[in-house]
Design a protein around this motif. Sequence first.
Motif, mmCIF file in Angstrom:
data_model
loop_
_atom_site.group_PDB
_atom_site.id
_atom_site.type_symbol
_atom_site.label_atom_id
_atom_site.label_comp_id
_atom_site.label_asym_id
_atom_site.label_seq_id
_atom_site.Cartn_x
_atom_site.Cartn_y
_atom_site.Cartn_z
ATOM 1 N N GLU A 91 14.194 -36.641 21.157
ATOM 2 C CA GLU A 91 13.209 -37.468 20.468
ATOM 3 C C GLU A 91 12.793 -38.656 21.321
ATOM 4 O O GLU A 91 13.601 -39.242 22.036
ATOM 5 C CB GLU A 91 13.781 -37.950 19.132
ATOM 6 C CG GLU A 91 12.769 -38.573 18.207
ATOM 7 C CD GLU A 91 11.527 -37.712 18.046
ATOM 8 O OE1 GLU A 91 10.475 -38.109 18.603
ATOM 9 O OE2 GLU A 91 11.596 -36.657 17.397
ATOM 10 N N SER A 126 14.125 -31.111 28.048
ATOM 11 C CA SER A 126 13.758 -29.745 27.665
ATOM 12 C C SER A 126 14.514 -28.713 28.502
ATOM 13 O O SER A 126 14.891 -27.652 28.000
ATOM 14 C CB SER A 126 12.247 -29.544 27.809
ATOM 15 O OG SER A 126 11.546 -30.331 26.859
ATOM 16 N N GLN A 176 8.799 -27.660 20.531
ATOM 17 C CA GLN A 176 8.023 -28.892 20.450
ATOM 18 C C GLN A 176 6.692 -28.658 19.740
ATOM 19 O O GLN A 176 6.229 -29.504 18.984
ATOM 20 C CB GLN A 176 7.785 -29.441 21.860
ATOM 21 C CG GLN A 176 7.202 -30.834 21.897
ATOM 22 C CD GLN A 176 7.193 -31.402 23.312
ATOM 23 O OE1 GLN A 176 7.733 -30.808 24.233
ATOM 24 N NE2 GLN A 176 6.583 -32.550 23.472
ATOM 25 N N GLN A 177 6.099 -27.500 19.970
ATOM 26 C CA GLN A 177 4.853 -27.163 19.299
ATOM 27 C C GLN A 177 5.147 -26.409 18.002
ATOM 28 O O GLN A 177 6.089 -25.635 17.923
ATOM 29 C CB GLN A 177 3.979 -26.292 20.220
ATOM 30 C CG GLN A 177 3.616 -26.941 21.541
ATOM 31 C CD GLN A 177 2.818 -28.207 21.371
ATOM 32 O OE1 GLN A 177 1.951 -28.285 20.482
ATOM 33 N NE2 GLN A 177 3.076 -29.219 22.180
ATOM 34 N N ASN A 211 10.269 -39.393 30.497
ATOM 35 C CA ASN A 211 9.588 -38.137 30.788
ATOM 36 C C ASN A 211 10.098 -37.579 32.113
ATOM 37 O O ASN A 211 10.244 -38.316 33.090
ATOM 38 C CB ASN A 211 8.070 -38.344 30.866
ATOM 39 C CG ASN A 211 7.458 -38.633 29.505
ATOM 40 O OD1 ASN A 211 7.973 -38.176 28.486
ATOM 41 N ND2 ASN A 211 6.367 -39.386 29.489
ATOM 42 N N ARG A 253 4.706 -29.322 10.472
ATOM 43 C CA ARG A 253 5.933 -29.616 11.212
ATOM 44 C C ARG A 253 7.155 -29.205 10.401
ATOM 45 O O ARG A 253 8.099 -28.621 10.930
ATOM 46 C CB ARG A 253 5.987 -31.130 11.511
ATOM 47 C CG ARG A 253 6.820 -31.481 12.724
ATOM 48 C CD ARG A 253 6.063 -31.203 14.015
ATOM 49 N NE ARG A 253 6.924 -31.393 15.172
ATOM 50 C CZ ARG A 253 7.381 -30.394 15.910
ATOM 51 N NH1 ARG A 253 7.089 -29.155 15.612
ATOM 52 N NH2 ARG A 253 8.121 -30.631 16.968
ATOM 53 N N ASP A 306 13.222 -30.033 19.198
ATOM 54 C CA ASP A 306 12.590 -30.648 20.356
ATOM 55 C C ASP A 306 11.435 -31.522 19.876
ATOM 56 O O ASP A 306 10.384 -31.024 19.479
ATOM 57 C CB ASP A 306 12.095 -29.561 21.305
ATOM 58 C CG ASP A 306 11.695 -30.107 22.669
ATOM 59 O OD1 ASP A 306 11.576 -31.338 22.799
ATOM 60 O OD2 ASP A 306 11.511 -29.300 23.601
ATOM 61 N N GLU A 307 11.656 -32.829 19.857
ATOM 62 C CA GLU A 307 10.676 -33.823 19.430
ATOM 63 C C GLU A 307 10.075 -33.499 18.059
ATOM 64 O O GLU A 307 8.854 -33.340 17.910
ATOM 65 C CB GLU A 307 9.571 -33.966 20.473
ATOM 66 C CG GLU A 307 10.080 -34.517 21.802
ATOM 67 C CD GLU A 307 8.962 -34.923 22.742
ATOM 68 O OE1 GLU A 307 7.952 -35.461 22.242
ATOM 69 O OE2 GLU A 307 9.095 -34.712 23.946
ATOM 70 N N ALA A 318 7.101 -35.696 16.820
ATOM 71 C CA ALA A 318 5.859 -35.790 17.595
ATOM 72 C C ALA A 318 4.649 -35.697 16.675
ATOM 73 O O ALA A 318 4.507 -34.756 15.895
ATOM 74 C CB ALA A 318 5.809 -34.675 18.638
#
Length: 258
Positions: A213, A48, A89-90, A43, A163, A181-182, A185
């Motif tokens: 990821e 990103s 990511q979202q 992290n 997703r 992006d991920e 998740a």
Amino acid sequence: MTAGEPAALRVEDLGVRYGALVALEGVSWEVRSGEILGIIGPNGAGKSSCYDAATNMVRRSGRVWLAGRDVTAVPPHGLAPLGLRRAFQQNAFFADLTVLENMTAVLALDRGTGLAASLLAPWREAARRRAIEAEAAAILERFGIPRAMHRRRPPNLPYGTQRMLSIALAWGTGAKVLMLDEPAAGLGGEDMVRLRDLLAALKASGAALVVIEHHMDLIMAIADRIVVLDQGRMLAAGTPREVQADPRVLEAYLGRAA
């Protein structure tokens, strides 16, 4: 990718600063058609920021090439028509539209005609609309969203299907390079398997994928090559096996020395 063919996406010496904070410095990598490049790191490693820099969404230094074309100065909205697309990511969709309407809206935007065509040739526009809806339904099924769900609104879908919808909307009429992006998740079990199979299918179709990821089992299984970032700089790069054996990665990313 044939010999001598340029990389689908190449970035060179990317750098991002937020005031005195150096978020990214001297990062270079490339991904080829029919290949998956993984980007991993702890992290705050700059993953990103690396995506934002590659797609010109932040002020950055460095250069970017898409299929050999210098796109360093191309704004973010100009990259999608050139084949560089990104899923965030979202999950991202229009919550008040149905799943099919979401996909149709993206395709219509990609292939849109002007207002004059709608007014002067409404019968032609109606036929075009039906064709786009049929194409949208086929794309949704390709991304694992069955027709039984096409008339639902996205918030009413299972999370894993949401997703897949977000990735399908990013893909649109097709991407030369798709940046994710991920994507895993919040996924697990069958949803993770569906995602793995989808990424493998997109790769087999000739697309280049760049995947941030945190799920190491997934990225080690699907990636052809991996770039490891740490504190905004490239720590290591290579095949999954090479990266897993690198003592710098074991220390910085996994939190222990070899």
